[in-house]
Design an enzyme around this catalytic site. Structure first.
Site, PDB file in Angstrom:
ATOM      1  N   HIS A   1      -0.692   7.587  -1.564  1.00 45.32           N
ATOM      2  CA  HIS A   1       0.663   7.179  -1.203  1.00 45.32           C
ATOM      3  C   HIS A   1       1.080   8.006   0.009  1.00 45.32           C
ATOM      4  O   HIS A   1       1.440   9.176  -0.122  1.00 45.32           O
ATOM      5  CB  HIS A   1       1.613   7.402  -2.380  1.00 45.32           C
ATOM      6  CG  HIS A   1       2.856   6.574  -2.286  1.00 45.32           C
ATOM      7  ND1 HIS A   1       3.939   6.749  -3.108  1.00 45.32           N
ATOM      8  CD2 HIS A   1       3.186   5.549  -1.469  1.00 45.32           C
ATOM      9  CE1 HIS A   1       4.879   5.874  -2.795  1.00 45.32           C
ATOM     10  NE2 HIS A   1       4.435   5.134  -1.804  1.00 45.32           N
TER      11      HIS A   1
ATOM     12  N   GLU B   1      -2.501  -2.314   1.876  1.00 47.25           N
ATOM     13  CA  GLU B   1      -1.400  -1.745   2.657  1.00 47.25           C
ATOM     14  C   GLU B   1      -2.087  -0.892   3.718  1.00 47.25           C
ATOM     15  O   GLU B   1      -2.439   0.260   3.484  1.00 47.25           O
ATOM     16  CB  GLU B   1      -0.485  -0.922   1.753  1.00 47.25           C
ATOM     17  CG  GLU B   1       0.797  -0.491   2.420  1.00 47.25           C
ATOM     18  CD  GLU B   1       1.722  -1.654   2.736  1.00 47.25           C
ATOM     19  OE1 GLU B   1       2.445  -1.567   3.740  1.00 47.25           O
ATOM     20  OE2 GLU B   1       1.713  -2.651   1.987  1.00 47.25           O
TER      21      GLU B   1
ATOM     22  N   GLU C   1      -3.311  -3.173  -5.603  1.00 45.29           N
ATOM     23  CA  GLU C   1      -2.812  -2.666  -4.335  1.00 45.29           C
ATOM     24  C   GLU C   1      -3.622  -1.462  -3.894  1.00 45.29           C
ATOM     25  O   GLU C   1      -3.916  -0.567  -4.698  1.00 45.29           O
ATOM     26  CB  GLU C   1      -1.333  -2.286  -4.434  1.00 45.29           C
ATOM     27  CG  GLU C   1      -0.752  -1.882  -3.088  1.00 45.29           C
ATOM     28  CD  GLU C   1       0.751  -1.675  -3.125  1.00 45.29           C
ATOM     29  OE1 GLU C   1       1.342  -1.595  -2.039  1.00 45.29           O
ATOM     30  OE2 GLU C   1       1.310  -1.579  -4.228  1.00 45.29           O
TER      31      GLU C   1
ATOM     32  N   HIS D   1       1.249  -2.517  -8.945  1.00 44.95           N
ATOM     33  CA  HIS D   1       1.821  -1.841  -7.775  1.00 44.95           C
ATOM     34  C   HIS D   1       1.206  -0.448  -7.645  1.00 44.95           C
ATOM     35  O   HIS D   1       1.069   0.280  -8.639  1.00 44.95           O
ATOM     36  CB  HIS D   1       3.346  -1.726  -7.948  1.00 44.95           C
ATOM     37  CG  HIS D   1       4.010  -0.835  -6.940  1.00 44.95           C
ATOM     38  ND1 HIS D   1       4.470   0.429  -7.240  1.00 44.95           N
ATOM     39  CD2 HIS D   1       4.275  -1.027  -5.628  1.00 44.95           C
ATOM     40  CE1 HIS D   1       5.006   0.975  -6.161  1.00 44.95           C
ATOM     41  NE2 HIS D   1       4.897   0.119  -5.171  1.00 44.95           N
ATOM     42  N   ASN D   2       0.836  -0.070  -6.416  1.00 43.67           N
ATOM     43  CA  ASN D   2       0.226   1.249  -6.173  1.00 43.67           C
ATOM     44  C   ASN D   2      -0.777   1.587  -7.267  1.00 43.67           C
ATOM     45  O   ASN D   2      -0.693   2.617  -7.947  1.00 43.67           O
ATOM     46  CB  ASN D   2       1.313   2.326  -6.082  1.00 43.67           C
ATOM     47  CG  ASN D   2       2.085   2.257  -4.772  1.00 43.67           C
ATOM     48  OD1 ASN D   2       1.785   1.436  -3.906  1.00 43.67           O
ATOM     49  ND2 ASN D   2       3.092   3.097  -4.622  1.00 43.67           N
TER      50      ASN D   2
ATOM     51  N   ASP E   1      -3.480   1.305  -0.784  1.00 46.48           N
ATOM     52  CA  ASP E   1      -2.839   1.881   0.403  1.00 46.48           C
ATOM     53  C   ASP E   1      -3.881   2.682   1.181  1.00 46.48           C
ATOM     54  O   ASP E   1      -4.373   3.707   0.696  1.00 46.48           O
ATOM     55  CB  ASP E   1      -1.684   2.802  -0.008  1.00 46.48           C
ATOM     56  CG  ASP E   1      -0.446   2.022  -0.404  1.00 46.48           C
ATOM     57  OD1 ASP E   1      -0.565   0.799  -0.601  1.00 46.48           O
ATOM     58  OD2 ASP E   1       0.628   2.634  -0.524  1.00 46.48           O
TER      59      ASP E   1
END
Length: 723
Positions: free
Chosen positions: A303, A337, A288, A258-259, A290
């Site tokens: 983020h 994302e 991931e 995640h992230n 973003d």
């Protein structure tokens, strides 16, 4: 008969090194007598020699004369064999260390170097403590050869190993190949062990050449074997890919981050390429990214709406290209994302194609009509883009020959507002307005969604067409997915909502994950990058259970433990009852899927455990906790007694029993702590592995640090039995 047990002995050349002798109390070679009557009366000749017990110039015995005995009784052959093994063992030891003692004595640094030459792992804190204890008796800064030998024996010649060795060695000096086979079959439950197996072990671990040539194993070799990876509690054949890799992708648990770009907290910490490098080197298969608009038409990764730093999207893809298949050959999924404008989405597509080249999957395997996801085997060395997609795979294929640059498509998305707010991780953590917040989506799946409003998102066609088997689709309900979702469409669900599904609709959840890839991500309130317990979502078949890899603790230990299985390739085949869309299994009611396993673990000892942070020497008060993770019925913990002030060689000899209903999902964790007080313990080390990867027999449990680093030589010694 005993005479046939030992073949005629080919005598070695006279030893060139001096050896300790209990009879003369000097340093001498054990003498082989000229007659049967002389067996108990060593005869030595003497000459001045460097390196004797008294230092330079001391009188030491030189080599004794070795004479082949004539016809003697069988007992003499046995006695000679023992003397021969004793001789060769000490000769080997001194051949390695003697040069360091040319000046008589050595200091701590030289002691450490010598231990390294003996090719056994040592912990500096323990060696330093034993060394200082030796010095305290002499009030000096250096030690003699005999002192070094005593230090070596204190650390290496473990009592529990010697007890086991003596049980299978008739003369307590060596194991013949036949005796090693007996040990492997009876003690280690390696039922297929044969002479070839034994000889391979002897050749690999026996350090004394003369013993190797005789196809035997000395205690030195036995120590090295028992301390090796071949005697690990983790099954050897599970260290390579052994599972069927030809099932559809949705049939596997997939190691997921995640992230991935964050290496600290979620609010102000740095974004760094190391996040991607380290995850890939751990075998992570779903990363991931973003993506946001950056200056100079360069997309950036960070983020969004926080103070985390930014890195270039191009640099991330370059790292992925370099490290994607270092730890595993199986496909990598890039979970985008995507918050970029269509213009910068086109830049992203260009980087993906130009940097990744043939590694990037851009079209379906075997035609445009997709009725089932391909397998990890079929997608080896391929990188898949997970993102929202305009239209179907078939429509993308029709556009392949057209120039789609500058074209966009609208993708419908649901912005769902419900009574129960779940502040999930995709909501801006520093929102500019209430309208930018994403709310919780949980409602029982059979209930119509409340206040669902549709919004349109513009997707660049060139980026959309790079999405093949991993099209991101908003989750509405299990019924909606069953009726509308295609096999190549996947969902992401926040941990809070997913946990409620586990509790209230587990059967529907399992039916869903048997058909569609489902990703779970941490709730947004985990701003310190903490993790949830992944086990509860593996229990219902969720494939992409995404964790913050930068945060140590039990959740990541479970993650690392689970995915060291199947060769650490990042894909674990789910049990049949989680692949079957008609399954009646639920974690709270396993029913007919129960396959009880009775497990017994005898905790024997520890070896060179990390000292307590409160200790100025090498002390700790170790206590071991053995924990079982799995379906709720299988959750269990067992705790050992505390061994006071001993981190070097604590001994427990305690047995713990477990009954596990669903071993296919169970993980077992060994955790060693230092008892600071009755209510407070300090972590020393841990090791986690799948229950079905447990080796039977006498096994070492290698300990890992909080961040997953190897604490070698720190380990536990256990005996495992199950049926």
């Amino acid at each position: 008969m005993e005479e046939n047990r030992y073949p005629p002995l080919a005598l070695p050349p006279p030893p060139l090194l001096s050896l300790p002798c209990d009879t003369c109390h000097g340093v001498a070679s054990p003498c082989v007598p000229l007659s049967p009557q002389a067996w108990a009366r060593p005869v030595h000749t003497w000459e001045p020699q460097l390196g004797g017990r008294g230092g330079p110039g001391a009188a030491t015995p030189i080599r004794a004369v070795l004479v082949q005995p004539g016809p003697v009784e069988a007992g003499w052959a046995v006695t000679y064999a023992r003397i021969f093994l004793n001789l060769t063992s000490r000769t080997w030891f001194l051949s390695i260390i003697q040069n360091e003692f040319r000046n008589g004595k050595i200091d701590l640094d030289s002691t450490m170097k010598l231990l390294e030459k003996l090719q056994m792992p040592f912990d500096f804190a323990h060696v330093k403590h034993v060394f200082k204890k030796t010095l305290d008796k002499q009030k000096a800064n250096t030690i003699t050869m005999e002192d070094f030998r005593a230090i070596y024996r204190t650390i290496v010649h473990r009592t529990e190993f010697h007890e086991l060795f003596r049980a299978y060695s008739p003369n307590s000096k060596f194991l013949a190949a036949t005796e090693l086979i007996e040990f492997l079959r009876k003690a280690q439950y390696e039922t297929e062990a044969c002479e070839t197996t034994a000889l391979e072990i002897i050749l690999k671990y026996e350090p004394i050449e003369e013993v190797r040539k005789r196809r035997q194993m000395s205690f030195e070799g036995f120590i090295r074997y028992m301390s090796s990876e071949d005697c690990s509690v983790f099954k050897r054949d599970h260290r390579t890919v052994y599972q069927d890799m030809n099932h559809p992708l949705c049939d596997y648990f997939i190691s997921s981050s995640h992230n991935t770009y964050l290496i600290s907290d979620q609010l102000v910490g740095p974004s760094h390429l190391w996040g991607y490098t380290s995850a890939l080197l751990k075998g992570c298969r779903c990363l991931e990214i973003d993506c946001w608009d950056g200056s100079n038409n360069e997309p950036v990764v960070y983020h969004g709406h926080t103070l985390t730093s930014k890195i270039q999207f191009r640099s991330v893809i370059q790292v992925v290209d370099k490290y994607a298949f270092v730890a595993s050959d199986y496909p990598v999924i890039l979970s985008l994302e995507n918050h970029c404008s269509p213009k910068q989405q086109e830049v992203m597509a260009e980087y993906l194609e130009s940097i990744l080249g043939d590694k990037l999957l851009t079209s379906p395997i075997g035609g445009a009509v997709v009725t089932q996801l391909p397998s990890p085997e079929a997608l080896k060395f391929k990188i898949l883009v997970k993102n929202k997609k305009v239209g179907t795979i078939e429509e993308s294929m029709l556009r392949r020959e057209l120039d789609s640059r500058g074209q966009t498509g609208d993708v419908s998305d649901f912005e769902i507002l419900s009574d129960e707010d779940e502040f999930d991780d995709k909501a801006p953590l520093c929102p500019k307005s209430d309208s930018s917040k994403r709310k919780s989506e949980y409602k029982p799946s059979h209930t119509p969604r409340k206040k669902a409003k549709v919004k349109k998102i513009k997707i660049a066609i060139v980026l959309s067409d790079l999405v093949v088997y991993t099209k991101s689709t908003k989750f509405v309900s299990f019924e909606h997915s069953l009726e509308n979702q295609k096999c190549y469409e996947n969902n992401s669900i926040g941990e809070v909502r997913a946990r409620k599904f586990v509790k209230h609709a587990a059967k529907d959840f399992i039916s869903h994950t048997s058909r569609f890839i489902t990703r779970i991500y941490p709730k947004g309130t985990r701003t310190n990058s903490s993790n949830y317990n992944p086990q509860e979502f593996w229990n219902v078949g969720c494939q992409l259970v995404a964790l913050n890899f930068q945060t140590s603790g039990v959740p990541m230990e479970l993650q690392d433990g689970k995915f060291q299985d199947n060769g650490g390739c990042g894909y674990i085949l789910k049990p049949e009852f989680l692949r079957n869309c008609s399954s009646t299994f639920t974690p709270h009611d396993v029913g007919i899927h129960s396959k009880p396993m009775s497990l017994s673990i005898r905790l024997i000892s520890g070896h060179q455990l990390p000292p307590s942070n409160l200790s100025k020497t090498n002390k700790a008060d170790p206590v071991v906790q053995i924990e079982m993770y799995g379906v709720p019925e299988d959750q269990a913990k067992r705790k050992s007694s505390v061994v006071k002030s001993n981190a070097l060689s604590p001994r427990w000899d305690e047995t713990f029993s477990f009954t596990v209903q669903v071993p296919e999902l169970a993980l077992i964790r060994f955790c060693v702590e230092d008892e600071i007080s009755l209510v407070s313990n300090e972590f020393l080390g841990q090791y986690t592995l799948p229950l079905l990867s447990l080796n039977k027999g006498y096994r070492n449990v290698p300990l890992l640090s909080k961040d997953g680093g190897n604490l070698e030589p720190a380990s536990l010694f256990v005996h495992v039995w199950y049926y």
